[in-house]
Scaffold this motif. Structure first.
Motif, PDB file in Angstrom:
ATOM      1  N   THR A 116       9.928  16.179 -19.211  1.00 37.69           N
ATOM      2  CA  THR A 116      10.082  17.130 -18.106  1.00 37.69           C
ATOM      3  C   THR A 116       9.731  18.546 -18.556  1.00 37.69           C
ATOM      4  O   THR A 116       9.168  19.315 -17.777  1.00 37.69           O
ATOM      5  CB  THR A 116      11.506  17.090 -17.527  1.00 37.69           C
TER       6      THR A 116
ATOM      7  N   PHE B 282      12.701  20.199 -12.285  1.00 40.45           N
ATOM      8  CA  PHE B 282      11.968  18.938 -12.374  1.00 40.45           C
ATOM      9  C   PHE B 282      12.925  17.881 -12.902  1.00 40.45           C
ATOM     10  O   PHE B 282      13.541  18.061 -13.956  1.00 40.45           O
ATOM     11  CB  PHE B 282      10.774  19.067 -13.321  1.00 40.45           C
TER      12      PHE B 282
ATOM     13  N   GLY C 284      13.037  13.935 -14.054  1.00 39.82           N
ATOM     14  CA  GLY C 284      12.303  12.718 -14.376  1.00 39.82           C
ATOM     15  C   GLY C 284      13.245  11.529 -14.400  1.00 39.82           C
ATOM     16  O   GLY C 284      14.218  11.525 -15.162  1.00 39.82           O
TER      17      GLY C 284
ATOM     18  N   GLN D 127      11.530   9.051 -18.794  1.00 43.20           N
ATOM     19  CA  GLN D 127      10.693   9.821 -19.711  1.00 43.20           C
ATOM     20  C   GLN D 127      10.055   8.868 -20.719  1.00 43.20           C
ATOM     21  O   GLN D 127      10.738   8.010 -21.267  1.00 43.20           O
ATOM     22  CB  GLN D 127      11.512  10.872 -20.475  1.00 43.20           C
TER      23      GLN D 127
END
Length: 251
Positions: A21, A38, A40, A43
């Motif tokens: 991110t 943001f 995620g 990942q």
């Protein structure tokens, strides 16, 4: 309990899969009109401090706040303390267990003495001496790395689910974290670091106790006395107090 309001003028992006991110946010930084979170959901190349891999199973939180602060670099870095305070506030709001959470210098949150969250600040230049800042946050919501992969002597990781029985989705945790961070960001911008420092010390793990601080190949042992107005660890050794700007701390 009513859900806190998402901060105004802050964008929110949820990504099914992302490499990191922080990396994703910094890549998009030149095209963003303002601050943005943001998240995620997965990942593939997460990383922690010193470029260590960050194990990223689905269900945990991997989020980054991207912003363009205007202070000098040494002041910008103090936002790690704002992030730590926001994380603790979020945990307490969701669990109702204030005594269970503590803050470990420089950038971890502890739950019942184990590491439940970490913070990673990264930046990139945006020309004319300015910076894009990525405040990366990882939270062990439903799972934590096995103790066998943790460095000997380091704080063992724990998960929110295992320690409290509470299952929180990444989206729900971000809904608590973003408003909590906005509160501390406003305090930092309007009042400076002093109130953050005071609040951080009120929840500091092992304050007044003997700890070890390792910088490279050097390890120093002493009493964790405070953090100074620059965010440095103040370690009281037999030879006197020393200010340490960056180190790994062991209990």
């Amino acid at each position: 309990m009513a859900k806190p309001e998402w901060p105004k003028a802050v964008a929110r992006h949820v990504l099914a899969t992302v490499d990191s991110t922080n990396a994703h946010a910094l890549r998009l930084a030149p095209s963003l009109a303002g601050p943005a979170w943001f998240l995620g959901l997965e990942q593939t190349a997460g990383r922690g401090r010193r470029a260590r891999p960050w194990i990223s199973p689905r269900g945990n939180l991997y989020a980054t706040l991207l912003m363009q602060p205007t202070e000098p670099p040494e002041q910008i870095a103090l936002r790690s303390f704002a992030a730590a305070l926001a994380l603790r506030d979020s945990f307490v709001a969701l669990t109702g267990l204030p005594a269970a959470f503590a803050l470990k210098w420089p950038n971890d949150v502890l739950l019942n003495g184990g590491k439940v969250a970490g913070i990673l600040l990264e930046s990139s230049s945006c020309g004319r001496g300015g910076f894009h800042l990525a405040i990366g946050v990882g939270v062990n919501l439903i799972g934590a790395p096995d103790a066998s992969v943790v460095e000997p002597g380091a704080t063992l990781p724990v998960s929110l689910l295992a320690e409290t029985g509470l299952r929180v989705t990444p989206e729900a945790f971000l809904d608590a974290l973003a408003p909590a961070y906005a509160v501390w960001e406003a305090v930092f911008v309007n009042e400076g670091f002093a109130p953050l420092r005071q609040e951080w010390l009120a929840h500091a793990a092992r304050l007044g106790e003997t700890i070890r601080a390792r910088t490279g190949t050097q390890t120093r042992e002493g009493v964790f006395e405070s953090i100074d107005p620059a965010g440095n660890l103040i370690l009281r050794m037999s030879s006197g107090a020393v200010a340490i700007p960056a180190a790994e701390v062991f209990f």
